[in-house]
Structure formats: structure tokens, C-alpha cells
Design a protein around this motif. Structure first.
Motif, PDB file in Angstrom:
ATOM      1  N   ALA A   1      -5.699  63.866  -4.811  1.00 17.90           N
ATOM      2  CA  ALA A   1      -4.438  64.470  -4.365  1.00 17.90           C
ATOM      3  C   ALA A   1      -4.564  64.879  -2.898  1.00 17.90           C
ATOM      4  O   ALA A   1      -5.588  65.416  -2.477  1.00 17.90           O
ATOM      5  N   GLY A   2      -3.518  64.611  -2.156  1.00 18.42           N
ATOM      6  CA  GLY A   2      -3.521  64.967  -0.737  1.00 18.42           C
ATOM      7  C   GLY A   2      -3.981  63.837   0.164  1.00 18.42           C
ATOM      8  O   GLY A   2      -3.596  63.766   1.317  1.00 18.42           O
TER       9      GLY A   2
ATOM     10  N   HIS B   1      -0.147  63.081   0.296  1.00 14.16           N
ATOM     11  CA  HIS B   1       0.268  62.471  -0.973  1.00 14.16           C
ATOM     12  C   HIS B   1       0.082  63.450  -2.125  1.00 14.16           C
ATOM     13  O   HIS B   1      -1.041  63.861  -2.434  1.00 14.16           O
ATOM     14  N   HIS B   2       1.189  63.820  -2.754  1.00 12.14           N
ATOM     15  CA  HIS B   2       1.179  64.518  -4.050  1.00 12.14           C
ATOM     16  C   HIS B   2       2.265  63.851  -4.874  1.00 12.14           C
ATOM     17  O   HIS B   2       3.297  63.416  -4.337  1.00 12.14           O
ATOM     18  N   ALA B   3       2.063  63.783  -6.195  1.00 18.16           N
ATOM     19  CA  ALA B   3       2.909  62.927  -7.037  1.00 18.16           C
ATOM     20  C   ALA B   3       4.347  63.410  -7.124  1.00 18.16           C
ATOM     21  O   ALA B   3       5.274  62.606  -7.237  1.00 18.16           O
ATOM     22  N   ASP B   4       4.545  64.718  -7.087  1.00 12.23           N
ATOM     23  CA  ASP B   4       5.913  65.238  -7.213  1.00 12.23           C
ATOM     24  C   ASP B   4       5.989  66.605  -6.546  1.00 12.23           C
ATOM     25  O   ASP B   4       4.981  67.147  -6.080  1.00 12.23           O
TER      26      ASP B   4
ATOM     27  N   SER C   1       3.819  69.499  -8.010  1.00 12.04           N
ATOM     28  CA  SER C   1       2.386  69.327  -7.698  1.00 12.04           C
ATOM     29  C   SER C   1       2.126  69.688  -6.240  1.00 12.04           C
ATOM     30  O   SER C   1       1.109  70.320  -5.922  1.00 12.04           O
ATOM     31  N   LEU C   2       3.040  69.287  -5.369  1.00  5.93           N
ATOM     32  CA  LEU C   2       2.911  69.639  -3.949  1.00  5.93           C
ATOM     33  C   LEU C   2       2.935  71.157  -3.787  1.00  5.93           C
ATOM     34  O   LEU C   2       2.100  71.733  -3.088  1.00  5.93           O
TER      35      LEU C   2
ATOM     36  N   ALA D   1      -0.304  72.770  -4.902  1.00  6.86           N
ATOM     37  CA  ALA D   1      -1.481  72.489  -4.074  1.00  6.86           C
ATOM     38  C   ALA D   1      -1.318  72.978  -2.638  1.00  6.86           C
ATOM     39  O   ALA D   1      -2.284  73.423  -2.016  1.00  6.86           O
ATOM     40  N   GLU D   2      -0.099  72.849  -2.112  1.00  3.52           N
ATOM     41  CA  GLU D   2       0.152  73.112  -0.680  1.00  3.52           C
ATOM     42  C   GLU D   2       1.489  73.829  -0.528  1.00  3.52           C
ATOM     43  O   GLU D   2       2.479  73.243  -0.058  1.00  3.52           O
TER      44      GLU D   2
ATOM     45  N   HIS E   1       5.390  59.865  -4.887  1.00  6.55           N
ATOM     46  CA  HIS E   1       4.958  60.642  -3.723  1.00  6.55           C
ATOM     47  C   HIS E   1       6.106  61.629  -3.520  1.00  6.55           C
ATOM     48  O   HIS E   1       7.261  61.202  -3.362  1.00  6.55           O
ATOM     49  N   ALA E   2       5.804  62.913  -3.550  1.00  9.23           N
ATOM     50  CA  ALA E   2       6.855  63.942  -3.532  1.00  9.23           C
ATOM     51  C   ALA E   2       7.899  63.655  -2.449  1.00  9.23           C
ATOM     52  O   ALA E   2       7.549  63.267  -1.324  1.00  9.23           O
TER      53      ALA E   2
END
Ligand code: 5GP
Ligand code: ZN
Length: 119
Positions: free
Chosen positions: A2-3, A51-54, A57-58, A61-62, A103-104
Motif C-alpha cells: 500500500a502506498g 496508491h491505496h485501493a479506496d 483505506s487511504l 493509512a494517510e 486506486h482511491a
């Protein structure tokens, strides 16, 4: 991971410039570009460079970058002069909800009336 950029991710390739897009705004953490298949007079996608899937998730993580995406969605709306008339920020999450690129990304849609509930 991720990322990290994903070799098979369409939006990572737009971030890197490998695939062209009509970019309307860029920041250190985000890129905003016109959707290839617009569903409204204004239809812009705002994505994180990471890159985060949605979107969730973004945000997990961030969180600061998730906030950047939302702030940029508002800046796109201002640039497109749809702030007063109203606009919709859409975060499709999961294939069952219509997500096709994992990718979100935030859709910014405006320039026409919007129905509720969405389809
Ligand atoms: P989703 O369905 O995952 O919420 O949104 C993905 C969006 O990406 C769709 O609205 C689709 O039209 C857009 N899209 C797919 N491929 C491309 C492309 O190559 N370039 C651009 N600019 N948009 C794309
Ligand atoms: Zn990606």
C-alpha cells in the motif's frame, strides 16, 4: 505494498505520466484530471499520488492525504464555478457500488441537477 506505485494500476500510470490525462490541478500529494467518460458537464477525478485501493483505506493509512483529496475536490469545484450551484463528491467503494479502478479517487460532478437517491 500500500502506498507504493502498482505496475498494473491505471491511475498510478496517470500519476507517473505513462498514460496521458487532461490534468486540471496538481499538488504535492494529489492529481485532478477530467474523467474520460464524463457523466456531467464537470466530471473531474481527484486522486492521491500514493496508491491505496479506496478512499477509506487511504484515510486509514494517510489521513492528511485524504484531507488533501477532499480539499482539492473543493478547489476543482471553485475553478469550474460550480460551488454556488452545488456539486457532488462521489467515492465509489467496492465493485458492487460501481468502483472499477482500485486506486482511491473522488469524482467531482456538477453543472447539472443531481437526483437523490443515487442509482
Ligand atoms: P469508478 O467507477 O472506479 O468509481 O471510477 C473510475 C472512473 O475512471 C470512471 O468514471 C471512468 O470513466 C474513469 N476512467 C477510466 N479509465 C480512464 C482513463 O484512462 N482516463 C481517464 N481520464 N478516466 C478514466
Ligand atoms: Zn494506483
Amino acid at each position: 505494498m500500500a502506498g507504493e506505485p502498482q505496475p498494473d494500476c491505471l491511475f498510478c500510470k496517470i500519476v507517473s505520466g505513462e498514460i496521458p490525462a487532461t490534468i486540471v490541478r496538481e499538488t504535492e500529494t494529489t492529481v485532478a484530471f477530467r474523467d474520460i467518460n464524463p457523466q456531467a458537464p464537470t466530471h473531474v477525478l481527484v486522486i492521491p499520488r500514493l496508491h491505496h485501493a479506496d478512499a477509506a483505506s487511504l484515510a486509514a493509512a494517510e489521513p492528511a492525504v485524504a484531507a488533501d483529496v477532499l480539499r482539492e475536490a473543493g478547489n476543482v469545484a471553485a475553478d469550474e464555478k460550480i460551488t454556488e450551484t452545488g456539486y457532488r463528491i462521489v467515492l465509489n467503494t467496492g465493485a458492487g457500488a460501481g468502483q472499477t479502478v482500485f486506486h482511491a479517487h473522488a469524482h467531482v460532478l456538477g453543472g447539472r441537477g443531481m437526483q437523490w437517491p443515487p442509482g
